[in-house]
Design a protein around this motif. Structure first.
Motif: not given
Length: 222
Positions: A154-162
């Motif tokens: 995991f790295e810092r940052g935003k991401k959307f996942y279904f």
């Protein structure tokens, strides 16, 4: 040095420019690997029990790397010290890992990379880290003594996942042709199908969820 495939894989994934903290270091084999085989100038190894930490110190001494490993007796992220920017945790249940992260959320802003290998509840770990502001950079599967272990970066940052992506693994699902990954998915399918048969009819919601997961697995496998 001799080290398990799981720990070696984790060690090979630690960013070379980082100052890593291994939480729950046990006998410090990962930390010793990092300084002897990956040439890290300094790493930190923590445990919440004196016994394993003392053994870890003896192991480091036998490899003559005591000066390169900072040993810390502490619970979870309470071991954090200035400069540490990568954290590794393996050999723990996913719910325990989540508790470690949630107990010290104020420290997370300092951690760029998490490399985690939960013994179970890996989906819960993924959901938690995403909520805490991290995205899944990479996923691997290793197999030891007929047991499959996920390794998640995991790295810092935003991401959307279904939900489907988090269940299958947003990156792992694209590795379906890898024989080991396919074997892992087949095992998961077999277990989900057995669970569906065992669930009482009154467990309507759980049966519905399990059927959905079975269809997701089949979409990857067949």
């Amino acid at each position: 040095m001799k080290i398990s495939e799981r720990l070696k894989t984790i060690g090979d994934l630690v960013p070379l420019s980082s100052y890593p903290l291994d939480i729950g270091c046990d006998h410090a084999l990962l930390s010793i690997y990092l300084v002897t085989e990956k040439n890290f100038p300094m790493v930190a190894a923590s445990d919440n029990k004196k016994g394993p930490l003392e053994q870890a110190k003896k192991n480091a001494s036998s490899y003559q790397v005591s000066s390169k490993i900072h040993f810390i007796l502490a619970e979870g992220l309470a071991a954090y010290q200035e400069g540490m920017d990568a954290v590794t945790i393996s050999g723990m249940g996913g719910l325990t890992i989540n508790r470690i992260l949630l107990n010290h959320k104020e420290i997370l802003k300092n951690i760029k990379t998490f490399i985690l290998s939960p013994n179970n509840y890996s989906i819960a770990v993924k959901r938690n880290l995403v909520k805490l502001g991290y995205f899944i950079k990479e996923e691997y599967i290793v197999k030891e003594k007929n047991i499959f272990y996920p390794i998640l970066i995991f790295e810092r940052g935003k991401k959307f996942y279904f939900a489907k992506d988090l269940f299958l693994g947003p990156i792992l699902k694209n590795k379906g042709k890898d024989p080991l990954v396919r074997e892992y998915y087949l095992k998961e399918l077999k277990e989900k199908e057995a669970l569906l048969k065992a669930l009482p009819s009154s467990f309507y919601q759980k049966k519905k969820e399990t059927k959905k997961e079975i269809n997701w697995l089949k979409s990857i496998l067949f």
